[in-house]
Design a protein around this motif. Structure first.
Motif, PDB file in Angstrom:
ATOM      1  N   ALA A   1       0.935  -1.212  -0.043  1.00 29.85           N
ATOM      2  CA  ALA A   1      -0.036  -0.145   0.009  1.00 29.85           C
ATOM      3  C   ALA A   1       0.832   1.275  -0.067  1.00 29.85           C
ATOM      4  O   ALA A   1       0.236   2.303  -0.240  1.00 29.85           O
ATOM      5  CB  ALA A   1      -0.800   0.209   1.075  1.00 29.85           C
ATOM      6  N   CYS A   2       2.068   1.194   0.334  1.00 32.63           N
ATOM      7  CA  CYS A   2       2.971   2.417   0.320  1.00 32.63           C
ATOM      8  C   CYS A   2       3.229   3.046  -1.100  1.00 32.63           C
ATOM      9  O   CYS A   2       3.960   4.190  -1.031  1.00 32.63           O
ATOM     10  CB  CYS A   2       4.018   2.143   1.059  1.00 32.63           C
ATOM     11  SG  CYS A   2       5.430   1.097   0.198  1.00 32.63           S
ATOM     12  N   TRP A   3       3.098   2.270  -2.208  1.00 35.16           N
ATOM     13  CA  TRP A   3       3.411   2.800  -3.359  1.00 35.16           C
ATOM     14  C   TRP A   3       2.114   3.631  -4.040  1.00 35.16           C
ATOM     15  O   TRP A   3       0.990   2.865  -4.259  1.00 35.16           O
ATOM     16  CB  TRP A   3       3.885   1.851  -4.405  1.00 35.16           C
ATOM     17  CG  TRP A   3       4.478   2.433  -5.626  1.00 35.16           C
ATOM     18  CD1 TRP A   3       3.942   2.447  -6.926  1.00 35.16           C
ATOM     19  CD2 TRP A   3       5.688   3.010  -5.710  1.00 35.16           C
ATOM     20  NE1 TRP A   3       4.610   3.115  -7.854  1.00 35.16           N
ATOM     21  CE2 TRP A   3       5.857   3.440  -7.078  1.00 35.16           C
ATOM     22  CE3 TRP A   3       6.592   3.229  -4.846  1.00 35.16           C
ATOM     23  CZ2 TRP A   3       7.083   3.973  -7.573  1.00 35.16           C
ATOM     24  CZ3 TRP A   3       7.712   4.139  -5.221  1.00 35.16           C
ATOM     25  CH2 TRP A   3       7.942   4.097  -6.580  1.00 35.16           C
ATOM     26  N   PRO A   4       2.231   4.867  -4.325  1.00 40.53           N
ATOM     27  CA  PRO A   4       0.992   5.759  -4.919  1.00 40.53           C
ATOM     28  C   PRO A   4       0.660   4.878  -6.378  1.00 40.53           C
ATOM     29  O   PRO A   4       1.434   4.345  -7.105  1.00 40.53           O
ATOM     30  CB  PRO A   4       1.698   6.843  -5.315  1.00 40.53           C
ATOM     31  CG  PRO A   4       2.902   6.918  -4.050  1.00 40.53           C
ATOM     32  CD  PRO A   4       3.340   5.666  -4.189  1.00 40.53           C
ATOM     33  N   SER A   5      -0.854   4.856  -6.496  1.00 41.93           N
ATOM     34  CA  SER A   5      -1.397   4.256  -7.794  1.00 41.93           C
ATOM     35  C   SER A   5      -0.966   5.371  -8.959  1.00 41.93           C
ATOM     36  O   SER A   5      -0.397   6.343  -8.929  1.00 41.93           O
ATOM     37  CB  SER A   5      -2.749   4.321  -7.521  1.00 41.93           C
ATOM     38  OG  SER A   5      -3.385   5.439  -7.705  1.00 41.93           O
ATOM     39  N   THR A   6      -1.168   4.644 -10.124  1.00 40.60           N
ATOM     40  CA  THR A   6      -0.938   5.598 -11.347  1.00 40.60           C
ATOM     41  C   THR A   6      -1.820   6.794 -11.312  1.00 40.60           C
ATOM     42  O   THR A   6      -1.372   7.820 -11.621  1.00 40.60           O
ATOM     43  CB  THR A   6      -1.476   4.667 -12.544  1.00 40.60           C
ATOM     44  OG1 THR A   6      -0.615   3.623 -12.469  1.00 40.60           O
ATOM     45  CG2 THR A   6      -1.138   5.561 -13.841  1.00 40.60           C
ATOM     46  N   THR A   7      -2.867   6.718 -10.893  1.00 39.12           N
ATOM     47  CA  THR A   7      -3.968   7.990 -10.727  1.00 39.12           C
ATOM     48  C   THR A   7      -3.176   9.083  -9.816  1.00 39.12           C
ATOM     49  O   THR A   7      -3.237   9.994 -10.069  1.00 39.12           O
ATOM     50  CB  THR A   7      -5.241   7.667 -10.115  1.00 39.12           C
ATOM     51  OG1 THR A   7      -5.810   6.829 -11.424  1.00 39.12           O
ATOM     52  CG2 THR A   7      -6.248   8.814 -10.191  1.00 39.12           C
ATOM     53  N   ASP A   8      -2.589   8.487  -8.573  1.00 43.60           N
ATOM     54  CA  ASP A   8      -1.895   9.137  -7.667  1.00 43.60           C
ATOM     55  C   ASP A   8      -0.805   9.928  -8.507  1.00 43.60           C
ATOM     56  O   ASP A   8      -0.583  11.191  -8.011  1.00 43.60           O
ATOM     57  CB  ASP A   8      -1.502   8.506  -6.435  1.00 43.60           C
ATOM     58  CG  ASP A   8      -2.524   7.901  -5.525  1.00 43.60           C
ATOM     59  OD1 ASP A   8      -3.652   8.346  -5.697  1.00 43.60           O
ATOM     60  OD2 ASP A   8      -2.312   6.782  -4.832  1.00 43.60           O
ATOM     61  N   TRP A   9      -0.124   9.460  -9.183  1.00 43.04           N
ATOM     62  CA  TRP A   9       1.001   9.973  -9.840  1.00 43.04           C
ATOM     63  C   TRP A   9       0.532  10.868 -10.722  1.00 43.04           C
ATOM     64  O   TRP A   9       1.204  12.268 -10.699  1.00 43.04           O
ATOM     65  CB  TRP A   9       1.877   8.975 -10.546  1.00 43.04           C
ATOM     66  CG  TRP A   9       2.792   8.132  -9.575  1.00 43.04           C
ATOM     67  CD1 TRP A   9       2.638   6.967  -9.243  1.00 43.04           C
ATOM     68  CD2 TRP A   9       3.985   8.390  -8.795  1.00 43.04           C
ATOM     69  NE1 TRP A   9       3.546   6.254  -8.433  1.00 43.04           N
ATOM     70  CE2 TRP A   9       4.454   7.398  -8.145  1.00 43.04           C
ATOM     71  CE3 TRP A   9       4.478   9.830  -8.917  1.00 43.04           C
ATOM     72  CZ2 TRP A   9       5.581   7.537  -7.258  1.00 43.04           C
ATOM     73  CZ3 TRP A   9       5.834   9.903  -8.126  1.00 43.04           C
ATOM     74  CH2 TRP A   9       5.994   8.559  -7.359  1.00 43.04           C
ATOM     75  N   LYS A  10      -0.622  10.898 -11.479  1.00 48.24           N
ATOM     76  CA  LYS A  10      -0.768  11.850 -12.279  1.00 48.24           C
ATOM     77  C   LYS A  10      -1.455  12.923 -11.500  1.00 48.24           C
ATOM     78  O   LYS A  10      -1.137  14.155 -12.017  1.00 48.24           O
ATOM     79  CB  LYS A  10      -2.172  11.237 -13.222  1.00 48.24           C
ATOM     80  CG  LYS A  10      -1.678  10.398 -14.351  1.00 48.24           C
ATOM     81  CD  LYS A  10      -2.733   9.653 -15.006  1.00 48.24           C
ATOM     82  CE  LYS A  10      -2.371   8.478 -16.054  1.00 48.24           C
ATOM     83  NZ  LYS A  10      -3.394   7.866 -16.677  1.00 48.24           N
TER      84      LYS A  10
END
Length: 177
Positions: free
Chosen positions: A145-154
């Motif tokens: 869970a500690c890695w941001p999702s693709t949407t989070d990066w955008k």
């Protein structure tokens, strides 16, 4: 004379100092990889990711509150999105250039939780008990869970002025030397 198999000979000193914590976290890390592989095969295994999903979304929610992004909705109920699954979400109603990156990349903080638990459980030395099996199942999803999702990066890209400010600061420091 030191033995060839002493920790300080084979590894850096920081690794030797914290080896109990790293040994404690090894089963959780392996369990996280197993959970990831199994949840990709069947939605039933999302049950093992719930603790991580809650922490991931809470990180967005708290960061949104602290930065003025105004969180409006919070859910950890999985739903089908195209060919994949969305395990949870937080809707932020006031994302601006100054709060996009902190709010979107907040899940990076979740990785601290397994290390805090490991520190707590290994303060008196490495001593596995039955409670540590339950803690391994609670801590393992945090690694996922500690890695941001693709949407989070955008969303975090809306904070591009930070890059400009950082570049100007770097330039100013290099010129003033």
């Amino acid at each position: 004379m030191s033995s060839l198999f002493e920790c300080g000979v084979l590894a850096p000193s920081w690794l030797c100092e914290h080896r109990d914590i790293l040994f404690y976290l090894a089963p959780s890390l392996l369990l996280a990889l197993l959970i990831r592989a199994l949840s990709a095969r069947h939605p039933f295994f999302f049950l093992f990711t719930v603790a991580g999903t809650i922490c991931h979304e809470l990180a967005h929610f708290v960061a949104g509150l602290l930065t003025g992004a105004r969180p409006a909705a919070f859910t950890v109920i999985p739903r089908r999105v195209g060919q994949g699954w969305e395990l949870g979400s937080v809707r932020l109603t006031r994302v601006r250039w100054y709060n996009a990156a902190p709010s979107a990349l907040a899940p990076f903080v979740v990785v601290v939780l397994p290390f805090v638990v490991a520190w707590w459980r290994t303060r008196a030395g490495l001593n596995f008990q039955w409670v540590d099996v339950a803690l391994a199942f609670a801590v393992a999803p945090q690694f996922l869970a500690c890695w941001p999702s693709t949407t989070d990066w955008k969303i975090s890209l809306r904070s591009w002025p930070y890059l400009l400010i950082a570049a100007l600061a770097w330039w100013a420091v290099s010129v003033l030397r």
